[in-house]
Each structure stands twice: as structure tokens, then as C-alpha cells.
Motif scaffolding. Structure first.
Motif, PDB file in Angstrom:
ATOM      1  N   CYS A 126       0.821  -1.221   0.000  1.00  0.00           N
ATOM      2  CA  CYS A 126       0.000   0.000   0.000  1.00  0.00           C
ATOM      3  C   CYS A 126       0.853   1.268   0.000  1.00  0.00           C
ATOM      4  CB  CYS A 126      -0.946  -0.010   1.197  1.00  0.00           C
ATOM      5  SG  CYS A 126      -0.106  -0.034   2.796  1.00  0.00           S
ATOM      6  N   PHE A 127       2.097   1.179   0.476  1.00  0.00           N
ATOM      7  CA  PHE A 127       2.979   2.353   0.484  1.00  0.00           C
ATOM      8  C   PHE A 127       3.662   2.552  -0.866  1.00  0.00           C
ATOM      9  CE2 PHE A 127       2.617   1.059   4.908  1.00  0.00           C
ATOM     10  CZ  PHE A 127       2.347   2.257   5.523  1.00  0.00           C
ATOM     11  N   ASN A 128       3.389   1.670  -1.826  1.00  0.00           N
ATOM     12  CA  ASN A 128       3.887   1.836  -3.189  1.00  0.00           C
ATOM     13  C   ASN A 128       2.819   2.379  -4.120  1.00  0.00           C
ATOM     14  OD1 ASN A 128       6.485   0.752  -2.625  1.00  0.00           O
ATOM     15  ND2 ASN A 128       5.646  -1.321  -2.721  1.00  0.00           N
ATOM     16  N   ASP A 129       1.726   2.843  -3.567  1.00  0.00           N
ATOM     17  CA  ASP A 129       0.635   3.370  -4.379  1.00  0.00           C
ATOM     18  C   ASP A 129       1.049   4.693  -5.022  1.00  0.00           C
ATOM     19  OD1 ASP A 129      -2.343   3.255  -5.074  1.00  0.00           O
ATOM     20  OD2 ASP A 129      -2.131   5.252  -4.188  1.00  0.00           O
ATOM     21  N   GLU A 130       0.703   4.851  -6.292  1.00  0.00           N
ATOM     22  CA  GLU A 130       1.094   6.063  -7.034  1.00  0.00           C
ATOM     23  C   GLU A 130       0.390   7.299  -6.476  1.00  0.00           C
ATOM     24  OE1 GLU A 130       1.062   7.835 -11.617  1.00  0.00           O
ATOM     25  OE2 GLU A 130       0.299   5.816 -11.181  1.00  0.00           O
ATOM     26  N   GLY A 131      -0.889   7.170  -6.127  1.00  0.00           N
ATOM     27  CA  GLY A 131      -1.602   8.323  -5.570  1.00  0.00           C
ATOM     28  C   GLY A 131      -1.025   8.767  -4.247  1.00  0.00           C
ATOM     29  N   LEU A 132      -0.643   7.803  -3.398  1.00  0.00           N
ATOM     30  CA  LEU A 132      -0.013   8.167  -2.128  1.00  0.00           C
ATOM     31  C   LEU A 132       1.326   8.847  -2.349  1.00  0.00           C
ATOM     32  CD1 LEU A 132       0.200   8.098   0.946  1.00  0.00           C
ATOM     33  CD2 LEU A 132       1.055   5.747   0.768  1.00  0.00           C
ATOM     34  N   ALA A 133       2.090   8.366  -3.313  1.00  0.00           N
ATOM     35  CA  ALA A 133       3.382   8.990  -3.601  1.00  0.00           C
ATOM     36  C   ALA A 133       3.211  10.433  -4.071  1.00  0.00           C
ATOM     37  CB  ALA A 133       4.125   8.169  -4.650  1.00  0.00           C
ATOM     38  N   ARG A 134       2.221  10.668  -4.900  1.00  0.00           N
ATOM     39  CA  ARG A 134       2.000  12.046  -5.374  1.00  0.00           C
ATOM     40  C   ARG A 134       1.491  12.939  -4.237  1.00  0.00           C
ATOM     41  NH1 ARG A 134       2.507  12.476 -10.772  1.00  0.00           N
ATOM     42  NH2 ARG A 134       2.412  10.557 -11.999  1.00  0.00           N
TER      43      ARG A 134
END
Length: 530
Positions: A235-243
Motif C-alpha cells: 500500500c505504500f507503493n501506491d502512485e496516488g499516495l506517492a503524489r
């Protein structure tokens, strides 16, 4: 066998067509029958394959193809199911999908309607992660220039983690031990499909706080989770979370997993900690160390001030040894120069007064009464000469015009002559008035100027000296205007405004003749020994 006879009579009726047990179907009937059969038989299947030909339609649906080394099947993900996918379909990703088999009657092909999708294994997840890293790195989200500095002395720290795990207890204990400050915890789930959305919402919530709100805005955020497998930390590799992490205005410290675990938010966050406890240590200084450091600085400041005072004291003593023993000796030289200057001042004032007196005598000489009378007589004579010339000119002009009138009189009538005579007389009177007006004015100005000169002469008259001044007369009563006209011992009279006094000139004695140098006697000649 051939029939040799012919029936005579009416014809036989048409034979009946026999009934078929397999009637033909239309193509649509067959297509929809196959569709119902597939959906009934394969209403819930799980397939494993590689994603290819991903097409995201403008309507929101996703069309793709799943294949293995020998076969392929078309797939579709309806718009309402896209957000619920565990992983987003990408070309080359190996996935496990769950759905139902159906057909597309328009092309008589079958496909799978995908309801869920997950990566087929760790290898596929890491491959997807690497592709996402390359994408975000190309957008500049990993650049060191966009990362914010971690505050040295935070007043409020926000922690985003699970409220029930050991991670939050370790962080709170470590912060309280090192740097007692306010900690605001935002509880979230840190595993599963809903984790990335809750963490993103927590970051945006902290970012929207204001410093003067009921809950103070944190100076630093810590996103923490304990260790786990790749799937647990996915879940910490999610693109939305990264942005969301990259767009936050509050510095973010990532502390996900153990030291060897790496997630996508570690690259976009402002700082990465190897463990949650290490994040607490990176976020806070040690208060005891700061106090010891400040105490050391105070001691160093005291020692430096003492050395500076001692250095200045030594320099002052060395300078004092070079000064005179008495303070009066410091101003003695300056006082002596002042005395010399004051002694020269009196003589200088006297010379200045004498110089101005000589200049005054010279000016007064130019305004003597005889010279003024002579100037007045000259101006009067000039005015009289100009008046006589003016009168003669007027008479000559009148005679000329009279002769002209007499010459013209013979040619003109008596009335016209009288009119012209009257006109000429009026013009002559006007000219006479204009010519005679400047003469009294000039005489008046000359009289005013003469009166001013007379007053100046009376003021500068040496026979009536001003208070504070005196006129020097010799024995004959003549005014002495130069010191060179006086000789030592001569009797003079000092004339003041209120009277006169006798005086005598005292001068220097005659210079003494220089003594004649006596000739030195020549040395006696040495006698002869023989």
C-alpha cells in the motif's frame, strides 16, 4: 421397371412435406444462447496471465488482453470496478484476475469481465514498482532540490500510523525521552486496499491545518509502519499516495518497515528513516545534549571574555608606561603653543587695525570738501550748458517751423493756416513739455545724490573723528596721514570727538654702530736657536 399403362381419371393430390426435428436458429439466437451458457457455466473463474494491449477508454472502461505462452483471452474492466482493483493493469504485468466468462455477440467472441485483479507474485510486483519508479523519477518527484529540510527543533510532530501497534508506543516513548514536545497522532490502517487512501487523507488533513487552529499545525510528519512482506507493504507503493507525499507542504519523514525494506514513499518523502524508532531520533534533538552544549558555550564565552579583558588590561598598562608621570605634562606643549599664538594675536590685531585705518584715510582723501565742491560745480555747469543748448535748439526749431509756415501761408487759405498754426502750436507745446520735463527730474536726482555724498563726507570727515578713533595733527595743525611723516620725539596733537590731547612720538633708538673687529695679532716668530 417401366410402367406400360396410364391411369385414366382425375389427378392424384400433392404429397405432404415430412416434419423436421432440428429447426434452424438465427445467428442472434445462437449468440445469446452461447452467452447464457458461458455465464452459467463459468460465472466465477480465476485466471493467471500476462497483461497486454491495455486500452483505457474515454468512458472509463479498461479493455485488455490476458495471455500465456499458447493462448489469449480478451478482458474488460467496467468503470465501477477500476478503483477497486488491487493493481492497475499495465502491459507486461503478470496478474491473477477474478471474474466471469461472457461473450460479445457482435463479434462472436468470448471475454472475461474482470472484477478484481492482483499481482501474480513478488516478481511481478517488483517489476511494476520499478516501472512506477521510472515514471515518477522522470517527472522529477525524486529530485533532491524539491525536498524540504527537517526542522531542527519541532514544537509539534504529526504521526500517521496504526494506533494499536508497537510502532506508535516506540515513537512516543523515544520522543518523550529525547525532546518533550506535542505529538498529534492520526490513526490509519497500514495494510490492505484501504491503507493508501487513509494515509493520503491524513497527509492532506495535516496539511490543511492552520497554526492558530484548535489543533496546532505540525512542523513535521512521520509516516510509520512496522516490517512485513512485500504484499503487506504494497500500500505504500501506491502512485496516488506517492503524489500526495510529494505535494505536501509539511516536511515528511518516511519510516516504513525495517532498514532493508524500501517503498515508493521513501523516494518522494523529504527524509527516510530505517525504522520508526530511528524516525523519532531523526525528528528530535536530544535536550540533554543541547543543555550540555549551551553550558559548554557559556564556559567558553566566559573564558574568552576573561582572556579579552586580560589582554586589554596588559595593553593598557604597556601604553600607560609610555605616558608622562604627571597629567600636566600632557597639555604643557599644547598650552605653550596657545601662549605663542595669543601673543601673536595682539600684534596681528594691531596690524589689521592699522591696515584698515590706512584704507579709510585713502577713501576719505577722495571725498575731500574741495573735491566735492569741484564735482558739484562741474555737474552744475554741465546741466546749465545742456539747458542753454536745449533752449537754443528749441528756438532754432521754432524759427525753422515759422519760416516754413510763412512759405506755405501764401498757398493756403486763412482758415487752414489758422488750423495748421493751432495744430503746430499744440504739437510744439507737447514737445516743449516733453523736452522740459526731464531737466527738473535730472536736477532733482543730482541734488539727492549730492545730499547723500554730503552726508557721507560729513560722516567720513577726519576733522570730526568717530568715537574710538582719533586724528593726529602735527605742530602746525596739519593732519598726519602716514607713520612715515612722524619722527621720534616729535610733538603731536591727538584730536578726539570730545577734545584734543598733546602727545609725543616715541621711537626706537638709533642703531648702534657695530664694533670694529680688532685685527688679530700675528703669532710671534720662533727665535733662532743658533
Amino acid at each position: 421397371m417401366t410402367d406400360d399403362y396410364v391411369f385414366a381419371g382425375p389427378a392424384d393430390p400433392e404429397p405432404a412435406v415430412p416434419r423436421d426435428n432440428n429447426p434452424p436458429l438465427s445467428i442472434s439466437e445462437l449468440s445469446f444462447a452461447l452467452k447464457r451458457t458461458l455465464e452459467d457455466r463459468f460465472g466465477h473463474v480465476r485466471l493467471r496471465g500476462e497483461v497486454s494491449k491495455v486500452n483505457r477508454h474515454a468512458s472509463g472502461h479498461i479493455y485488455l488482453t490476458l495471455k500465456d505462452d499458447r493462448s489469449a483471452i480478451d478482458g474488460v474492466v467496467w468503470k465501477g470496478s477500476v478503483r477497486g482493483l488491487g493493481v492497475q493493469p499495465e502491459t507486461g504485468l503478470e496478474v491473477i484476475v477474478t471474474g466471469k466468462i461472457t461473450s460479445y455477440p457482435a463479434r462472436s467472441s468470448y471475454q472475461i469481465v474482470i472484477e478484481s485483479m492482483e499481482a501474480a507474485g513478488a516478481g511481478a510486483l517488483l517489476a511494476q514498482l520499478e516501472r512506477l519508479k521510472v515514471k515518477l523519477s522522470g517527472e522529477g518527484l525524486f529530485d533532491a532540490g524539491r525536498k524540504q529540510a527537517i526542522p531542527l527543533y519541532p514544537r509539534t510532530i504529526g504521526v500517521i500510523t496504526s494506533p494499536t501497534g508497537a510502532v506508535i508506543r516506540d515513537i512516543l516513548h523515544r520522543i518523550a525521552e529525547r525532546w518533550p514536545c506535542r505529538v498529534v497522532v492520526w490513526p490509519v490502517v497500514v495494510q490492505g486496499d484501504a491503507a493508501s487512501g487513509q494515509i493520503s487523507a491524513a497527509i492532506r488533513g495535516f496539511d490543511a491545518m492552520t497554526p492558530d487552529g484548535p489543533i496546532p499545525r505540525p512542523d513535521l510528519l512521520i509516516v510509520a509502519r512496522g516490517g512485513g512482506s512485500v504484499e503487506d507493504l504494497w500500500c505504500f507503493n501506491d502512485e496516488g499516495l506517492a503524489r500526495t507525499v510529494a505535494a505536501a507542504t509539511i516536511p515528511i519523514l518516511s519510516a516504513v518497515g525495517h532498514e532493508t525494506d524500501t517503498t515508493l514513499i521513501d523516494f518522494v518523502s523529504d527524509r527516510r528513516a530505517p525504522t520508526p524508532t530511528g524516525a523519532a531520533e531523526l525528528a528530535t534533538p536530544v535536550l540533554a545534549d543541547l543543555r550540555a552544549f549551551i553550558t559548554d558555550l557559556e564556559r567558553r564565552l566566559d573564558r574568552a571574555g576573561a582572556r579579552l579583558l586580560e589582554d586589554r588590561r596588559v595593553r593598557l598598562r604597556s601604553v600607560a608606561r609610555g605616558l608622562p608621570s604627571r597629567p600636566e605634562d600632557l597639555v604643557a606643549l599644547a598650552q605653550q603653543r596657545l601662549d605663542h599664538a595669543s601673543s601673536r594675536l595682539a600684534s596681528g590685531l594691531g596690524r589689521n587695525t592699522e591696515l584698515h585705518h590706512r584704507r579709510l584715510v585713502g577713501v576719505v582723501g577722495r571725498f575731500a570738501p574741495a573735491l566735492l565742491d569741484r564735482a558739484i560745480e562741474q555737474r552744475t555747469a554741465r546741466l546749465e550748458g545742456q539747458s542753454s543748448r536745449l533752449a537754443a535748439g528749441l528756438g532754432a526749431n521754432a524759427a525753422v517751423h515759422e519760416r516754413r509756415l510763412l512759405r506755405i501761408a501764401g498757398r493756403l487759405s486763412l482758415d487752414s493756416i489758422h488750423r495748421r498754426l493751432d495744430q503746430r502750436a499744440a504739437r510744439m507745446e507737447t514737445v516743449s513739455d516733453r523736452l522740459s520735463r526731464p531737466v527738473p527730474q535730472a536736477l532733482e536726482r543730482a541734488e539727492t545724490r549730492l545730499a547723500a555724498l554730503a552726508r557721507a563726507l560729513a560722516t567720513l570727515d577726519p576733522k570730526r573723528p568717530k568715537p574710538g578713533f582719533a586724528r593726529i595733527d602735527d605742530e602746525t595743525g596739519a593732519m598726519v596721514s602716514s607713520a612715515a611723516l612722524l619722527s621720534p620725539g616729535q610733538a603731536v596733537t591727538l584730536v578726539f570727538p570730545d577734545g584734543s590731547k598733546g602727545a609725543r612720538i616715541e621711537g626706537e633708538d638709533a642703531p648702534r654702530p657695530r664694533p670694529v673687529a680688532r685685527p688679530r695679532p700675528s703669532p710671534a716668530s720662533q727665535g733662532d736657536l743658533f
